[in-house]
Enzyme design. Structure first.
Site, PDB file in Angstrom:
ATOM      1  N   CYS A   5      -2.680   9.659 -25.832  1.00 51.69           N
ATOM      2  CA  CYS A   5      -2.470  11.166 -26.340  1.00 51.69           C
ATOM      3  C   CYS A   5      -1.364  11.835 -25.679  1.00 51.69           C
ATOM      4  CB  CYS A   5      -3.783  11.869 -25.910  1.00 51.69           C
ATOM      5  SG  CYS A   5      -4.102  13.404 -26.751  1.00 51.69           S
ATOM      6  N   HIS A   6      -1.377  12.216 -24.633  1.00 55.35           N
ATOM      7  CA  HIS A   6      -0.366  13.225 -24.147  1.00 55.35           C
ATOM      8  C   HIS A   6       0.159  12.869 -22.858  1.00 55.35           C
ATOM      9  CE1 HIS A   6      -2.029  16.473 -26.619  1.00 55.35           C
ATOM     10  NE2 HIS A   6      -0.959  17.161 -26.431  1.00 55.35           N
TER      11      HIS A   6
END
Length: 581
Positions: free
Chosen positions: A72-73
């Site tokens: 994701c991040h």
């Protein structure tokens, strides 16, 4: 911990759900003692990316060619550690694409995908594994196991198949963990519910045992995708049926279709599995009769009246072809046995509201636009609140903010400045080609740029930050650096040429002062009571404590309604209106 999911708005919502117990101290970690480092997704990586100890740890794993698993991040840690240099293939939530490329990585995206929920694959390049987020955990975990030398095998000649019976408010971990784990082990896995079709969503919940409560609190978790239509289910196509916990079993037990389907599995002598309250549906169909069942206190009576024997167990209990666990915390043991048997929303509230209103007060023409909404529609905002004992602020829903113009009607020549507030809306904008193109047009016209907090992400992606000094909190330092800028830790704002930046919404007074200077807007004298003095100051004006009214050019102000006689006199003078007797 937080759950990120889409709840009907353009961008995901962050929900604070649960807590995780730390199992080791950071200072005791030695990379030589581990085969891999896993960095989950979430906003906590913004803080870690600014911590030299954390960055050095990731860099050490990269140096040793140990596996680095990101989601994701959390790929921001790869950027901070320089682990993407040389064209390493990498994927992430799409808002990270420009930063991955700025860091020397090569963006990878699964071909033929229309939306995030269709993504199933991750990418491995050398010792770096990256994926877009939790929807791809099935493939991601399989790649992780194989990368660590694991070999996935089955006791069955053919692919094992498992059917999950769910509904709204199914327990989050109770569906997500076994579903993704069985996917990773090569099983065919489906999730169905009687009243929803393939592609629709079921809400999940998370149980969190908070202090001084006898029962855990229920909190909204991720949404879970229904993968097949109920009417298309054929019992012969599955080896096992699993009923997770939560409150969805209450919904299922009232549905004749669900009861009938479980009875068909029983007639075919299939494997049954249930977690927590999931045993309610099995009890209603007679499956628990004469069976030993793992049970917490809340399910003991239900198991007993269904003719079963409640066993208090911290793991799981197997009795013939029935596998049960008392709660989601028993999932490791539950899966161990079960596998063998079965085989532009969210802009920051103050970041938009305060400068928008303040610039209006200074006489500026101000508009707020977003690519996918029209004039008159609303954007959800969020408020960051730093709660005790949390490293990152909690996100809370703020006011709705009115879009004041249509995107397609925006002409760059009509504006002197573009402002990008913070929050999570910049992640939405950075994925939109229209937003990219508009920012570049402002750059070509040599306009003023301003950004608060995460708003710098959009300017970074378009090259605006290159060679510029930028006010930055810890979470944005790496992003500014990979975009070619210089991160300045400042409690006010930083102006570099025609770029004005602030680290967060708490720096808005200095930010507005710097922005008004850049725009050549002078402050006005305003009549003000005590309650409005700060607002006037923040807006770049001069607060005048007056019992009448104050006129400054074409601006007429009164401190309160009690000053209306003087206000009307001043206003009539400004308008050239007089009354003769």
């Amino acid at each position: 911990m937080a759950a990120h999911d889409f709840t009907g708005l353009e961008l995901y919502t962050e929900l604070v759900v649960d807590q995780l117990t730390l199992t080791a101290s950071f200072d005791d970690v030695t990379p030589d003692n581990y085969d891999a480092i896993i960095i989950p997704g979430g906003r906590f990586t913004e803080i870690l990316s600014a911590d030299e100890r954390c960055v050095d740890l990731v860099a050490r794993f990269a140096e040793l060619k140990k596996l680095i698993f990101t989601s994701c991040h959390s790929q921001v840690m790869l950027m901070a550690a320089g682990a993407l240099a040389g064209g390493v293939k990498c994927t992430a939530f799409e808002s990270m694409k420009p930063l991955i490329e700025f860091s020397g990585g090569e963006w990878w995206q699964q071909p033929g995908i229309q939306n995030m929920f269709e993504i199933t694959d991750c990418v491995k390049d050398g010792n770096v594994v990256s994926m877009v987020g939790w929807p791809t955990l099935g493939h991601g975990v399989r790649v992780l196991l194989e990368s660590l030398g694991g070999q996935v095998s089955s006791l069955k000649e053919n692919q094992a198949s498992v059917l999950f019976l769910i509904g709204d408010y199914v327990e989050d971990y109770g569906i997500n963990v076994p579903f993704r784990a069985l996917q990773a082990l090569g099983c065919k896995v489906d999730a169905v519910t009687p009243n929803k079709k393939k592609g629709e969503m079921c809400a999940t919940l998370v149980y969190d045992l908070e202090e001084a409560r006898q029962l855990p609190a229920e909190k909204r978790g991720h949404n879970f995708l229904v993968t097949a239509c109920w009417d298309d289910v054929c019992v012969d196509d599955y080896d096992c049926v699993v009923v997770p916990g939560g409150r969805s079993p209450e919904l299922l037990v009232m549905n004749p279709k669900a009861v009938a389907l479980v009875k068909k599995f029983d007639e075919k002598d299939k494997v049954f599995a249930a977690i927590g309250q999931g045993k309610l549906l099995l009890a209603a169909t007679g499956v628990l009769k004469g069976k030993r069942c793992a049970s917490g206190k809340g399910m003991k009576v239900m198991v007993k009246v269904a003719g079963g024997e409640a066993v208090v167990s911290k793991g799981c209990v197997t009795d013939g072809k029935l596998v049960t666990a008392a709660s989601a915390s028993d999932l490791p043991a539950f899966l161990s046995v079960g596998v063998v048997l079965a085989l532009k929303d969210y802009v920051e509230d103050y970041g938009i509201s305060v400068p928008f209103r303040a610039l209006q007060a200074l006489g500026c023409k101000v508009d707020a636009v977003t690519p996918n909404k029209k004039k008159g529609e609303m954007c959800a905002t969020l408020v960051y609140n730093l709660e005790e004992a949390r490293q990152l602020p909690a996100e809370k829903r703020g006011h709705n903010f009115l879009v004041t113009a249509c995107w397609d009607d925006v002409c760059v020549d009509d504006y002197d400045c573009v402002v990008v507030p913070g929050g999570r809306s910049p992640e939405l904008l950075v994925m939109n080609p229209k937003a990219f193109a508009l920012v570049k047009k402002f750059d070509e016209k040599d306009k003023v740029f301003a950004a608060i907090g995460q708003g710098k992400l959009l300017l970074a992606a378009t090259g605006i930050l290159k060679g510029k000094r930028c006010a930055s909190g810890k979470g944005m330092k790496v992003m500014v650096k990979v975009a070619g800028g210089e991160a300045v830790v400042s409690k006010g704002c930083v102006t570099d040429g025609k770029l004005v930046t602030a680290a967060s919404a708490s720096d808005l007074p200095a930010f507005l002062s710097g922005l008004s200077t850049a725009l050549g807007v002078s402050g006005k004298r305003c009549a003000s009571g005590k309650g409005m003095k700060v607002m006037v100051k923040v807006a770049g004006g001069e607060a005048v404590v007056s019992k009448g009214c104050v006129t400054d050019g074409k601006l007429v102000t009164a401190a309160s309604a009690s000053d209306l006689p003087a206000f009307l006199s001043g206003l009539s003078t400004a308008l050239g209106v007089s009354v003769m007797f």
